[in-house]
Design an enzyme around this catalytic site. Structure first.
Site, mmCIF file in Angstrom:
data_model
loop_
_atom_site.group_PDB
_atom_site.id
_atom_site.type_symbol
_atom_site.label_atom_id
_atom_site.label_comp_id
_atom_site.label_asym_id
_atom_site.label_seq_id
_atom_site.Cartn_x
_atom_site.Cartn_y
_atom_site.Cartn_z
ATOM 1 N N CYS A 143 0.843 -1.205 0.000
ATOM 2 C CA CYS A 143 0.000 0.000 0.000
ATOM 3 C C CYS A 143 0.875 1.250 0.000
ATOM 4 O O CYS A 143 1.205 1.813 1.047
ATOM 5 C CB CYS A 143 -0.940 -0.020 1.202
ATOM 6 S SG CYS A 143 -2.127 1.314 1.174
ATOM 7 N N THR A 191 -26.289 2.452 11.446
ATOM 8 C CA THR A 191 -27.294 2.273 10.392
ATOM 9 C C THR A 191 -28.056 3.566 10.160
ATOM 10 O O THR A 191 -28.189 4.391 11.070
ATOM 11 C CB THR A 191 -28.294 1.142 10.733
ATOM 12 O OG1 THR A 191 -29.215 1.018 9.650
ATOM 13 C CG2 THR A 191 -29.055 1.394 12.013
HETATM 14 C C1 LIG Z 1 -24.265 -1.064 4.111
HETATM 15 C C2 LIG Z 1 -25.599 -0.449 3.953
HETATM 16 C C3 LIG Z 1 -26.527 -1.344 3.258
HETATM 17 C C4 LIG Z 1 -26.128 0.013 5.269
HETATM 18 C C5 LIG Z 1 -27.445 0.728 5.231
HETATM 19 N N1 LIG Z 1 -27.446 1.893 4.392
HETATM 20 C C6 LIG Z 1 -27.870 1.096 6.637
HETATM 21 O O1 LIG Z 1 -28.179 2.216 6.891
HETATM 22 O O2 LIG Z 1 -27.893 0.281 7.504
#
Ligand SMILES: CC(C)C[C@H](N)C(=O)O
Length: 442
Positions: free
Chosen positions: A82, A336
């Site tokens: 890297c 999330t």
């Molecule tokens: C990696 C993604 C699918 C996560 C999704 N946008 C969430 O808010 O949990």
């Protein structure tokens, strides 16, 4: 060499207030707003945790001298060729009054650092091979490491191995002022980059209609995935026997071993990198296909877990690091926005858990309360191949792999997946190292 920046960086003048304030902190810590921080800026809460930990490891009071810390970052990043991280830390090493001689290569570094090389190599590629003898060799030599120093070194190694995964996954390249950094792009990757930047206003639009069409053709669209997630969430916990769960784990393990990751790099790594690399051929091999003579059993997370064991050992040997890592893992695993592509109010926990546990599975770590059939239901083969490449052979990832996977996801979501890959990988490496250290100490 394929170096690209597929994700358009968020310009700091238009980032929201929260992102802006983390960017300011990043700038103050690093004297630059580096590309890693800019891409992570899609997830400001995570970025804050990441920067706090990285700053603690590199710049605050701790067991190791500052020049050692950056040198360890260099040898860790060089395992994955890297150049971005190697150059960055060569510069930081010199700023910390590191001896320029050492930058001629690992053979010029002090014996003590050279002694670390074996665990650098093993942790980077086959962490299950780490055992208490490796620890003993470092702790009981004429120039011994202290337990705290070793803890600090191990965490730095795992931090930078896994950061390579993030760097390659997001196609991060060097800031222009990094000394001695020149890179060549193949003509195809450069035109890819150009067309990509045209498409991406501030990186957050994705080529949806095309992607949807493609995914529908392949029968693996987002809708199908969300349907499966919903079903899994609704399903009441059926009683599955331990034998059956174990069988499902092994089946995922074997399927993963069937995914081969081609090494399509044409050019050999540059000599500036190779001077920090010993035994370059040593790379990841599938955990299930180890040679039967020295077979290592599956690592059962219930016997040695981060929460119950690793966390406190890390904290004991290097004050507060356990808390910092714990915050970072918790954030990466639980973060999330309840979105998926253009859909809102989606419970994505099963998908995120499948990614995390799949990574541990490739390192032979089994969570025995988890039903690995979920991995097969939620992660299509293409995504598994992407995760395997980025976790185990990040230097082999190409822009087309990034573009070809999770087509209906937004860029910020692909970065989110890359963050999880980085953290789950670090945790896996660290669990093996901490368990070995614990075995040495007891
Ligand atoms: C990696 C993604 C699918 C996560 C999704 N946008 C969430 O808010 O949990």
């Amino acid at each position: 060499m394929y170096i690209y920046l597929p994700i358009k960086i968020i310009p700091s003048n238009i980032a929201d207030e929260q992102t802006h304030s983390v960017f300011m902190d990043a700038f103050i810590q690093n004297n630059r707003l580096d590309h890693v921080s800019q891409v992570m800026g899609y997830h400001p809460d995570y970025l804050r945790n990441f920067l706090t930990t990285q700053n603690y490891l590199l710049r605050e009071d701790g067991p190791l001298p500052y020049d050692y810390r950056h040198y360890i970052a260099i040898i860790a990043a060089a395992r994955h060729h890297c150049i971005y991280l190697v150059k960055l830390h060569e510069q930081e090493f010199l700023l910390r009054n590191g001896n320029p001689e050492w930058l001629k290569g690992i053979a010029y570094a002090p014996r003590k650092i050279q002694d670390l090389y074996e665990i650098n190599k093993i942790l980077a590629h086959r962490p299950w091979l780490i055992n208490k003898e490796h620890m003993m060799k470092l702790l009981k030599t004429p120039e011994p490491w202290s337990l705290s120093e070793l803890m600090h070194a191990i965490i730095l190694l795992t931090h930078f191995h896994s950061l390579c995964s993030f760097v390659y996954g997001c196609g991060i390249n060097a800031e222009l002022d990094i000394d001695g950094f020149t890179y060549s792009r193949s003509s195809s990757s450069s035109s890819d980059t150009d067309s990509n930047s045209e498409n991406n206003e501030v990186g957050e639009t994705s080529n949806h209609s095309h992607a949807q069409q493609m995914s529908r053709d392949e029968g693996v669209g987002l809708e199908a995935l969300m349907e499966k997630m919903k079903k899994l969430n609704e399903m009441s916990l059926e009683e599955t026997s331990q034998e059956e769960l174990l069988k499902r784990f092994h089946s995922v393990e074997h399927q993963s071993a069937e995914i081969t990751v081609p090494n399509s790099k044409k050019s050999t790594p540059r000599s500036e990198l190779m001077r920090y690399v010993l035994d370059d051929e040593f790379s990841y091999t599938d955990f299930v296909t180890q040679d039967k003579v020295n077979e290592v059993p599956t690592f059962r997370a219930c016997d040695y877990s981060w929460d119950d064991h690793g966390f406190s050992l890390a904290n004991r040997l290097y004050t507060d690091i356990g808390n910092l890592l714990d915050d970072k893992y918790t954030m990466a695993a639980n973060m999330t926005y309840y979105t998926m592509g253009d859909n809102r109010e989606v419970d994505t926990s099963s998908f995120r858990r499948a990614i995390w546990n799949y990574i541990h599975c490739m390192y032979g770590i089994r969570h025995d309360d988890y039903d690995y059939s979920e991995v097969n239901q939620l992660l299509e083969r293409n995504l598994k191949a992407y995760i395997k490449t980025l976790t185990c052979y990040p230097e082999r990832l190409q822009k087309k792999d990034y573009d070809g996977v999770m087509r209906e996801f937004k860029h910020s979501e692909k970065v989110h997946v890359n963050l999880m890959i980085m953290e789950a990988r670090q945790q896996a490496e660290l669990l093996y190292a901490l368990r070995a250290l614990n075995r040495y100490m007891t």
